[in-house]
Write a protein that holds these residues in place. Sequence first.
Motif, PDB file in Angstrom:
ATOM      1  N   UNK A 112      40.570  31.829  24.498  1.00 38.73           N
ATOM      2  CA  UNK A 112      40.554  31.635  25.953  1.00 38.73           C
ATOM      3  C   UNK A 112      41.863  32.098  26.578  1.00 38.73           C
ATOM      4  N   UNK A 113      42.976  31.699  25.996  1.00 41.59           N
ATOM      5  CA  UNK A 113      44.265  32.083  26.579  1.00 41.59           C
ATOM      6  C   UNK A 113      44.532  33.580  26.429  1.00 41.59           C
ATOM      7  N   UNK A 114      44.002  34.181  25.371  1.00 46.55           N
ATOM      8  CA  UNK A 114      44.152  35.642  25.223  1.00 46.55           C
ATOM      9  C   UNK A 114      43.508  36.369  26.389  1.00 46.55           C
ATOM     10  N   UNK A 115      42.368  35.826  26.848  1.00 51.17           N
ATOM     11  CA  UNK A 115      41.707  36.431  28.008  1.00 51.17           C
ATOM     12  C   UNK A 115      42.387  36.079  29.317  1.00 51.17           C
ATOM     13  N   UNK A 116      42.908  34.869  29.414  1.00 50.06           N
ATOM     14  CA  UNK A 116      43.530  34.429  30.664  1.00 50.06           C
ATOM     15  C   UNK A 116      44.794  35.220  30.985  1.00 50.06           C
ATOM     16  N   UNK A 123      46.007  40.422  38.227  1.00 48.52           N
ATOM     17  CA  UNK A 123      46.431  39.988  39.567  1.00 48.52           C
ATOM     18  C   UNK A 123      47.687  40.707  40.042  1.00 48.52           C
ATOM     19  N   UNK A 124      48.499  41.139  39.103  1.00 47.09           N
ATOM     20  CA  UNK A 124      49.717  41.859  39.465  1.00 47.09           C
ATOM     21  C   UNK A 124      50.648  41.007  40.314  1.00 47.09           C
ATOM     22  N   UNK A 161      48.797  29.529  34.418  1.00 47.54           N
ATOM     23  CA  UNK A 161      47.457  29.973  34.815  1.00 47.54           C
ATOM     24  C   UNK A 161      47.044  29.503  36.206  1.00 47.54           C
ATOM     25  N   UNK A 162      47.904  28.773  36.885  1.00 43.50           N
ATOM     26  CA  UNK A 162      47.562  28.271  38.221  1.00 43.50           C
ATOM     27  C   UNK A 162      47.262  29.392  39.220  1.00 43.50           C
ATOM     28  N   UNK A 163      47.967  30.529  39.166  1.00 46.11           N
ATOM     29  CA  UNK A 163      47.661  31.604  40.124  1.00 46.11           C
ATOM     30  C   UNK A 163      46.229  32.122  40.040  1.00 46.11           C
ATOM     31  N   UNK A 164      45.523  31.853  38.949  1.00 49.49           N
ATOM     32  CA  UNK A 164      44.134  32.308  38.825  1.00 49.49           C
ATOM     33  C   UNK A 164      43.230  31.578  39.810  1.00 49.49           C
ATOM     34  N   UNK A 165      43.681  30.428  40.304  1.00 47.74           N
ATOM     35  CA  UNK A 165      42.908  29.692  41.300  1.00 47.74           C
ATOM     36  C   UNK A 165      41.645  29.056  40.765  1.00 47.74           C
TER      37      UNK A 165
END
Length: 236
Positions: A112-116, A123-124, A161-165
């Motif tokens: 999961x984290x590899x994909x995150x 997002x850049x 990972x918070x910026x992923x929303x």
Amino acid sequence: MTAVPRPARQSRAVEAQQGVKDLIVRRGLVAGDPLPTESELMEELQVSRNSIREALKALQAVGIVDIRHGFGMFVGRMSLAGLVDELTFHSRITLQNGKNHLAHLVEIREILESGLVQRLIDLGQEADLTPISDVIARMESEADEGLVSPETDRLFHDLLYRPLGNPLVSQLLGAFWDVYYQLRDHLGEPDEPPLDVAKRHRDMYTAVLAGDRAAAEAAVHAHFHGVRNRLARLRG
């Protein structure tokens, strides 16, 4: 009065559970909204008080209903506490098994984290990772003193990972973390020195900032290397 057989009572309680869930959806209620009283539910669903109470107790156990004594009943907020308890229990009883549940959970989290981290790179500049630098500094300071605290470790992943929303990411990773944390004493001493732990976290952060996909994935796998070693040691 003839007693109602237990299977029949259980069936009515299950029907009442479904009735309450359907009512929540039908009325467009969301987490925190008040629910009808027991009497109102009895009348609307046409079931007995015992069935309603059994149904509400079951729904409370899985977080669908929040019963606050003296205040009323409300739509519950999503929680993975029940999942954590179940995973912790089953992982504990299979720790000595070569195919233990905890090893499977760690594998899932690593994938999961590899994909995150790849999503973060997508997002850049939109991904504000500024708060991470303070956490990294705290982690390195703790490592200098001999131990990276679990709270700092968890905060790193939460903020990363918070910026992923996606609030489910934090809850799901948090659930995996809770299971591992509760079983940590069963795994023996960590293999990695604290400074190495801090470095692996910094490597993840640096790779994401640089937009280096290969380095980010490698850093995630390296981060889980110590956990895999501890689990492998249990398997002999």
